[in-house]
Write an enzyme that holds these catalytic residues in place. Structure first.
Site, PDB file in Angstrom:
ATOM      1  N   ASP A  34      15.902 -49.339 -17.656  1.00  0.00           N
ATOM      2  CA  ASP A  34      15.767 -50.419 -17.585  1.00  0.00           C
ATOM      3  C   ASP A  34      14.925 -51.481 -18.719  1.00  0.00           C
ATOM      4  O   ASP A  34      13.823 -50.274 -19.266  1.00  0.00           O
ATOM      5  CB  ASP A  34      15.111 -50.722 -16.585  1.00  0.00           C
ATOM      6  CG  ASP A  34      15.014 -52.517 -15.658  1.00  0.00           C
ATOM      7  OD1 ASP A  34      15.943 -53.509 -17.023  1.00  0.00           O
ATOM      8  OD2 ASP A  34      14.120 -53.269 -14.834  1.00  0.00           O
ATOM      9  N   HIS A  51      20.866 -52.887 -25.592  1.00  0.00           N
ATOM     10  CA  HIS A  51      21.915 -51.977 -25.337  1.00  0.00           C
ATOM     11  C   HIS A  51      22.947 -51.045 -26.315  1.00  0.00           C
ATOM     12  O   HIS A  51      22.921 -49.927 -25.361  1.00  0.00           O
ATOM     13  CB  HIS A  51      23.191 -52.662 -24.114  1.00  0.00           C
ATOM     14  CG  HIS A  51      23.084 -53.758 -23.154  1.00  0.00           C
ATOM     15  ND1 HIS A  51      21.872 -53.420 -22.261  1.00  0.00           N
ATOM     16  CD2 HIS A  51      22.774 -54.867 -23.387  1.00  0.00           C
ATOM     17  CE1 HIS A  51      21.879 -54.657 -21.610  1.00  0.00           C
ATOM     18  NE2 HIS A  51      22.569 -55.787 -21.959  1.00  0.00           N
ATOM     19  N   LEU A 145      24.618 -28.852 -17.613  1.00  0.00           N
ATOM     20  CA  LEU A 145      24.000 -30.108 -17.174  1.00  0.00           C
ATOM     21  C   LEU A 145      25.172 -30.727 -16.905  1.00  0.00           C
ATOM     22  O   LEU A 145      25.945 -30.545 -17.266  1.00  0.00           O
ATOM     23  CB  LEU A 145      23.225 -30.540 -18.188  1.00  0.00           C
ATOM     24  CG  LEU A 145      22.963 -32.209 -17.874  1.00  0.00           C
ATOM     25  CD1 LEU A 145      21.193 -32.199 -16.744  1.00  0.00           C
ATOM     26  CD2 LEU A 145      21.996 -32.675 -19.371  1.00  0.00           C
TER      27      LEU A 145
HETATM   28  C1  FPP Z   1      18.731 -52.511 -17.625  1.00  0.00           C
HETATM   29  O1  FPP Z   1      18.380 -52.993 -19.009  1.00  0.00           O
HETATM   30  C2  FPP Z   1      19.816 -51.893 -18.451  1.00  0.00           C
HETATM   31  C3  FPP Z   1      21.250 -52.191 -18.258  1.00  0.00           C
HETATM   32  C4  FPP Z   1      21.759 -53.084 -17.254  1.00  0.00           C
HETATM   33  C5  FPP Z   1      22.541 -51.596 -19.024  1.00  0.00           C
HETATM   34  C6  FPP Z   1      22.596 -50.304 -19.498  1.00  0.00           C
HETATM   35  C7  FPP Z   1      23.107 -49.243 -20.394  1.00  0.00           C
HETATM   36  C8  FPP Z   1      22.439 -48.126 -21.291  1.00  0.00           C
HETATM   37  C9  FPP Z   1      21.498 -47.726 -20.964  1.00  0.00           C
HETATM   38  C10 FPP Z   1      23.759 -48.473 -21.680  1.00  0.00           C
HETATM   39  C11 FPP Z   1      24.185 -46.865 -21.468  1.00  0.00           C
HETATM   40  C12 FPP Z   1      25.346 -46.201 -22.016  1.00  0.00           C
HETATM   41  C13 FPP Z   1      26.249 -45.706 -21.934  1.00  0.00           C
HETATM   42  C14 FPP Z   1      26.797 -43.919 -22.832  1.00  0.00           C
HETATM   43  C15 FPP Z   1      26.606 -46.298 -20.747  1.00  0.00           C
HETATM   44  P1  FPP Z   1      18.698 -55.147 -18.568  1.00  0.00           P
HETATM   45  O2  FPP Z   1      19.660 -55.405 -19.632  1.00  0.00           O
HETATM   46  O3  FPP Z   1      18.181 -55.506 -17.464  1.00  0.00           O
HETATM   47  O4  FPP Z   1      16.935 -55.246 -19.317  1.00  0.00           O
HETATM   48  P2  FPP Z   1      15.833 -56.523 -19.459  1.00  0.00           P
HETATM   49  O5  FPP Z   1      15.156 -56.156 -17.373  1.00  0.00           O
HETATM   50  O6  FPP Z   1      14.814 -56.504 -19.731  1.00  0.00           O
HETATM   51  O7  FPP Z   1      16.245 -57.618 -19.477  1.00  0.00           O
END
Ligand code: FPP
Length: 255
Positions: A34, A51, A145
């Protein structure tokens, strides 16, 4: 379009195991990644850059988990609730697995990592499913893994689907309700075949579970950090694992 970069794996080989060895490394670590949006906002950048950098943290964390001897790493990459986000952001998130695997799959194969996916394929764009399925197929005989992506995953949906399936078996006369056991439910969950997470990490300072592995986390240890996911690295993982190793798990009993 996401700029294509060369594999990070080789560049990050310098990731070292912790100085002190950790005796009691969790077998299964699951992470609620997050804070991508806030990481970007803090720097005046669009959310998608958060992201994109989150994807780099996925790589770093995978290498570090492997080096620490963690056997299963589950990453919450997209929830069944994330469809509520603006279409552009969803489209971008749906391209990330493909981008990640285009860069990394050869290395993952070589490093003996087994890629899995946990979530509803239905509803995902075909390009996302195709990339994930190729990764699963090419790594299925690897026994290192296990890198398990929770993609279009929601725990309540998972439990509901499990109940429906068992209900259908009962209706067909193939199952006696008295024979339902927690172990049977386990096998019917999307995580079937994986042990329950020993340690769940959530980044960004939020302290909630957001519909993640509700059934499986009955006795998971939790570790929270204020660090936004794109800044997460091997040091935080080591810190979380070291703290885990100092805890006593009692499973409701006494030590
Ligand atoms: C939450 O942060 C994150 C997500 C909803 C997306 C997570 C995805 C990735 C970390 C990349 C994934 C990579 C692969 C290879 C699948 P948020 O956007 O809700 O952050 P915020 O709460 O600060 O708005």
């Amino acid at each position: 379009m996401i700029k294509r970069v060369r594999s990070w794996w080789k560049r990050e080989e310098k990731i070292e195991p912790p100085e002190r060895s950790i005796d009691n490394v969790p077998e299964h670590v699951a992470i609620i990644m997050d804070g991508n949006g806030r990481w970007a906002k803090r720097q005046g950048l669009p959310r998608i850059i958060g992201h994109q950098n989150g994807m780099k943290a996925v790589k770093r964390t995978t290498i570090a988990a492997d080096k620490l001897g963690i056997k299963y790493l589950t990453l919450y990459a997209f929830s069944t609730e994330n469809w509520k986000r603006p279409k552009d952001e969803v489209d971008f998130l749906m391209r990330l697995p493909q981008e990640f695997l285009a860069i990394e799959l050869d290395e993952l194969v070589e490093k003996n990592v087994q890629v899995r996916m946990m979530g509803d394929r239905e509803g995902l764009p075909s390009h996302t499913v195709k990339a994930m399925e190729e990764a699963v197929r090419r790594t299925e005989t690897n026994d290192g893994l296990v890198l398990n992506f929770a993609l279009n995953y929601g725990s309540r949906k998972e439990i509901t689907d499990c109940m429906r399936e068992l209900g259908r078996k009962i209706e067909a006369g193939a199952l006696n309700p008295e024979d339902i056991t927690p172990e049977m439910l386990d096998r019917h969950m999307l995580s079937g075949g994986l042990p329950d997470p020993d340690l769940i990490i959530r980044t960004s300072g939020e302290m909630r579970v957001s519909n993640f592995m509700l059934w499986q986390m009955a006795y998971s240890e939790m570790w929270f950090t204020d660090i936004y996911w794109p800044d997460f690295n091997e040091h935080y993982l080591y810190e979380a694992v070291a703290e885990y190793s100092r805890r006593t798990r009692r499973y409701g009993g006494l030590t």
